[in-house]
Design a protein around this motif. Structure first.
Motif, PDB file in Angstrom:
ATOM      1  N   LEU A 197      75.541  25.025  38.875  1.00  0.00           N
ATOM      2  CA  LEU A 197      76.863  24.876  38.274  1.00  0.00           C
ATOM      3  C   LEU A 197      76.751  24.363  36.839  1.00  0.00           C
ATOM      4  O   LEU A 197      77.358  24.918  35.925  1.00  0.00           O
ATOM      5  CB  LEU A 197      77.729  23.928  39.109  1.00  0.00           C
ATOM      6  CG  LEU A 197      79.102  23.582  38.548  1.00  0.00           C
ATOM      7  CD1 LEU A 197      79.960  24.829  38.383  1.00  0.00           C
ATOM      8  CD2 LEU A 197      79.799  22.561  39.451  1.00  0.00           C
ATOM      9  N   LEU A 198      75.973  23.319  36.626  1.00  0.00           N
ATOM     10  CA  LEU A 198      75.834  22.744  35.285  1.00  0.00           C
ATOM     11  C   LEU A 198      75.176  23.726  34.319  1.00  0.00           C
ATOM     12  O   LEU A 198      75.601  23.853  33.165  1.00  0.00           O
ATOM     13  CB  LEU A 198      75.049  21.435  35.337  1.00  0.00           C
ATOM     14  CG  LEU A 198      75.735  20.272  36.041  1.00  0.00           C
ATOM     15  CD1 LEU A 198      74.808  19.069  36.118  1.00  0.00           C
ATOM     16  CD2 LEU A 198      77.049  19.911  35.364  1.00  0.00           C
TER      17      LEU A 198
ATOM     18  N   PHE B 216      79.719  27.838  48.737  1.00  0.00           N
ATOM     19  CA  PHE B 216      79.800  28.933  47.783  1.00  0.00           C
ATOM     20  C   PHE B 216      81.233  29.148  47.319  1.00  0.00           C
ATOM     21  O   PHE B 216      81.474  29.492  46.167  1.00  0.00           O
ATOM     22  CB  PHE B 216      79.207  30.206  48.387  1.00  0.00           C
ATOM     23  CG  PHE B 216      77.724  30.100  48.588  1.00  0.00           C
ATOM     24  CD1 PHE B 216      76.856  30.247  47.525  1.00  0.00           C
ATOM     25  CD2 PHE B 216      77.205  29.816  49.836  1.00  0.00           C
ATOM     26  CE1 PHE B 216      75.491  30.122  47.688  1.00  0.00           C
ATOM     27  CE2 PHE B 216      75.836  29.686  50.020  1.00  0.00           C
ATOM     28  CZ  PHE B 216      74.976  29.846  48.947  1.00  0.00           C
ATOM     29  N   ALA B 217      82.190  28.922  48.210  1.00  0.00           N
ATOM     30  CA  ALA B 217      83.599  29.042  47.825  1.00  0.00           C
ATOM     31  C   ALA B 217      83.945  28.005  46.753  1.00  0.00           C
ATOM     32  O   ALA B 217      84.701  28.290  45.824  1.00  0.00           O
ATOM     33  CB  ALA B 217      84.500  28.890  49.039  1.00  0.00           C
ATOM     34  N   PHE B 218      83.385  26.800  46.869  1.00  0.00           N
ATOM     35  CA  PHE B 218      83.607  25.773  45.849  1.00  0.00           C
ATOM     36  C   PHE B 218      83.039  26.232  44.512  1.00  0.00           C
ATOM     37  O   PHE B 218      83.667  26.077  43.460  1.00  0.00           O
ATOM     38  CB  PHE B 218      82.994  24.439  46.272  1.00  0.00           C
ATOM     39  CG  PHE B 218      83.139  23.361  45.233  1.00  0.00           C
ATOM     40  CD1 PHE B 218      84.356  22.728  45.045  1.00  0.00           C
ATOM     41  CD2 PHE B 218      82.065  22.986  44.439  1.00  0.00           C
ATOM     42  CE1 PHE B 218      84.501  21.737  44.068  1.00  0.00           C
ATOM     43  CE2 PHE B 218      82.200  21.993  43.471  1.00  0.00           C
ATOM     44  CZ  PHE B 218      83.421  21.377  43.294  1.00  0.00           C
ATOM     45  N   MET B 219      81.857  26.818  44.546  1.00  0.00           N
ATOM     46  CA  MET B 219      81.246  27.319  43.318  1.00  0.00           C
ATOM     47  C   MET B 219      82.085  28.459  42.735  1.00  0.00           C
ATOM     48  O   MET B 219      82.241  28.565  41.525  1.00  0.00           O
ATOM     49  CB  MET B 219      79.815  27.785  43.585  1.00  0.00           C
ATOM     50  CG  MET B 219      78.889  26.687  44.068  1.00  0.00           C
ATOM     51  SD  MET B 219      78.577  25.414  42.858  1.00  0.00           S
ATOM     52  CE  MET B 219      77.367  26.255  41.853  1.00  0.00           C
ATOM     53  N   GLU B 220      82.632  29.298  43.612  1.00  0.00           N
ATOM     54  CA  GLU B 220      83.491  30.385  43.154  1.00  0.00           C
ATOM     55  C   GLU B 220      84.767  29.832  42.515  1.00  0.00           C
ATOM     56  O   GLU B 220      85.276  30.399  41.542  1.00  0.00           O
ATOM     57  CB  GLU B 220      83.813  31.327  44.305  1.00  0.00           C
ATOM     58  CG  GLU B 220      82.612  32.151  44.732  1.00  0.00           C
ATOM     59  CD  GLU B 220      82.805  32.874  46.050  1.00  0.00           C
ATOM     60  OE1 GLU B 220      83.944  32.926  46.560  1.00  0.00           O
ATOM     61  OE2 GLU B 220      81.803  33.396  46.576  1.00  0.00           O
ATOM     62  N   LEU B 221      85.288  28.730  43.054  1.00  0.00           N
ATOM     63  CA  LEU B 221      86.442  28.065  42.452  1.00  0.00           C
ATOM     64  C   LEU B 221      86.106  27.651  41.020  1.00  0.00           C
ATOM     65  O   LEU B 221      86.901  27.850  40.096  1.00  0.00           O
ATOM     66  CB  LEU B 221      86.856  26.846  43.281  1.00  0.00           C
ATOM     67  CG  LEU B 221      87.947  25.951  42.695  1.00  0.00           C
ATOM     68  CD1 LEU B 221      89.293  26.680  42.695  1.00  0.00           C
ATOM     69  CD2 LEU B 221      88.054  24.662  43.490  1.00  0.00           C
ATOM     70  N   CYS B 222      84.916  27.116  40.837  1.00  0.00           N
ATOM     71  CA  CYS B 222      84.469  26.733  39.499  1.00  0.00           C
ATOM     72  C   CYS B 222      84.368  27.967  38.597  1.00  0.00           C
ATOM     73  O   CYS B 222      84.741  27.909  37.427  1.00  0.00           O
ATOM     74  CB  CYS B 222      83.120  26.026  39.560  1.00  0.00           C
ATOM     75  SG  CYS B 222      83.161  24.464  40.463  1.00  0.00           S
ATOM     76  N   ALA B 223      83.893  29.078  39.159  1.00  0.00           N
ATOM     77  CA  ALA B 223      83.774  30.314  38.374  1.00  0.00           C
ATOM     78  C   ALA B 223      85.144  30.837  37.958  1.00  0.00           C
ATOM     79  O   ALA B 223      85.309  31.333  36.843  1.00  0.00           O
ATOM     80  CB  ALA B 223      83.018  31.371  39.175  1.00  0.00           C
TER      81      ALA B 223
ATOM     82  N   PHE C  83      86.740  23.680  34.132  1.00  0.00           N
ATOM     83  CA  PHE C  83      85.610  22.861  34.572  1.00  0.00           C
ATOM     84  C   PHE C  83      84.709  22.483  33.396  1.00  0.00           C
ATOM     85  O   PHE C  83      84.195  21.371  33.341  1.00  0.00           O
ATOM     86  CB  PHE C  83      84.815  23.561  35.678  1.00  0.00           C
ATOM     87  CG  PHE C  83      85.430  23.391  37.031  1.00  0.00           C
ATOM     88  CD1 PHE C  83      85.029  22.369  37.873  1.00  0.00           C
ATOM     89  CD2 PHE C  83      86.442  24.226  37.468  1.00  0.00           C
ATOM     90  CE1 PHE C  83      85.597  22.184  39.116  1.00  0.00           C
ATOM     91  CE2 PHE C  83      87.028  24.056  38.710  1.00  0.00           C
ATOM     92  CZ  PHE C  83      86.604  23.037  39.533  1.00  0.00           C
ATOM     93  N   LEU C  84      84.541  23.398  32.448  1.00  0.00           N
ATOM     94  CA  LEU C  84      83.750  23.082  31.267  1.00  0.00           C
ATOM     95  C   LEU C  84      84.442  21.999  30.443  1.00  0.00           C
ATOM     96  O   LEU C  84      83.800  21.035  30.001  1.00  0.00           O
ATOM     97  CB  LEU C  84      83.520  24.326  30.415  1.00  0.00           C
ATOM     98  CG  LEU C  84      82.669  24.146  29.164  1.00  0.00           C
ATOM     99  CD1 LEU C  84      81.289  23.598  29.505  1.00  0.00           C
ATOM    100  CD2 LEU C  84      82.539  25.467  28.419  1.00  0.00           C
TER     101      LEU C  84
ATOM    102  N   ALA D 119      81.347  16.321  41.480  1.00  0.00           N
ATOM    103  CA  ALA D 119      80.971  17.614  42.056  1.00  0.00           C
ATOM    104  C   ALA D 119      80.045  17.438  43.250  1.00  0.00           C
ATOM    105  O   ALA D 119      80.187  18.124  44.268  1.00  0.00           O
ATOM    106  CB  ALA D 119      80.320  18.496  40.994  1.00  0.00           C
ATOM    107  N   MET D 120      79.109  16.497  43.154  1.00  0.00           N
ATOM    108  CA  MET D 120      78.191  16.264  44.276  1.00  0.00           C
ATOM    109  C   MET D 120      78.936  15.754  45.509  1.00  0.00           C
ATOM    110  O   MET D 120      78.608  16.131  46.631  1.00  0.00           O
ATOM    111  CB  MET D 120      77.081  15.302  43.862  1.00  0.00           C
ATOM    112  CG  MET D 120      76.078  15.954  42.937  1.00  0.00           C
ATOM    113  SD  MET D 120      74.826  14.820  42.370  1.00  0.00           S
ATOM    114  CE  MET D 120      73.615  14.993  43.664  1.00  0.00           C
ATOM    115  N   ALA D 121      79.937  14.932  45.311  1.00  0.00           N
ATOM    116  CA  ALA D 121      80.725  14.437  46.445  1.00  0.00           C
ATOM    117  C   ALA D 121      81.433  15.592  47.137  1.00  0.00           C
ATOM    118  O   ALA D 121      81.513  15.635  48.375  1.00  0.00           O
ATOM    119  CB  ALA D 121      81.731  13.390  45.984  1.00  0.00           C
TER     120      ALA D 121
END
Length: 178
Positions: free
Chosen positions: A146-147, A76-83, A89-90, A105-107
């Protein structure tokens, strides 16, 4: 001093990537922004994409260290980094394409999943098939979110994504353990 220089170059590239597509950013722009030379840039990075890969790798390692025993929260922290860096990221997604972005991203997500399992359980007691299924499930679910968030205008606001992630955390908390 070398890590400091690398960090400055990365921060400049991140600022530029907030404003324009990554494939439109030049090394010249980055070094001009931070008042360095092209040689300095190429001493630290192979190309512009390497800057972003290094940034994400460094942040991933930092998130893993911070997560400690609860590495599941690292996903979730990784996803928050993306946010936090949605525009970057876009732009990265648009520049490298769906397949390359998804693979990268999957890796990163797989790192968190494997670490979560290793921290909680004796990984040798989990069959390879079960481990593969768990990894694929979580990678696909998190990557799909994410996508969709990157492409969908309904999640333009960072706070919307953070609320969405918090809801996912509540719904899925402890599922890895089960």
């Amino acid at each position: 001093m070398s890590q400091h220089t690398k960090r400055i170059l990365t921060e400049c590239a991140m600022r530029l990537a907030e404003k324009k597509p990554i494939n439109k950013i030049t090394v010249r722009e980055i070094v001009a922004e931070c008042e360095m030379t092209r040689n300095t840039f190429y001493y630290h990075f192979h190309d512009i994409y390497d800057v972003f890969k290094c940034y994400i790798d460094d942040k991933t390692e930092e998130l893993i260290r911070q997560a400690g025993q609860n590495v599941e929260s690292g996903m979730f922290a990784f996803m928050e980094l993306c946010a936090q860096h949605k525009k970057v990221f876009l732009n990265l997604y648009r520049s490298v394409g769906h397949e390359a972005f998804s693979k990268f991203a999957m890796a990163k997500l797989e790192q968190f999943i494997i670490l979560s399992i290793e921290k909680e359980y004796d990984i040798n007691k989990i069959s390879k098939l079960d481990l593969e299924i768990i990894c694929v499930f979580y990678e696909e679910a998190m990557l799909g979110i994410l996508l969709r968030w990157l492409r969908d205008r309904s999640f333009d606001d960072r706070d919307d994504m953070m609320n969405y992630l918090e809801r996912i955390r509540v719904l899925f908390e402890g599922q890895l353990k089960q």
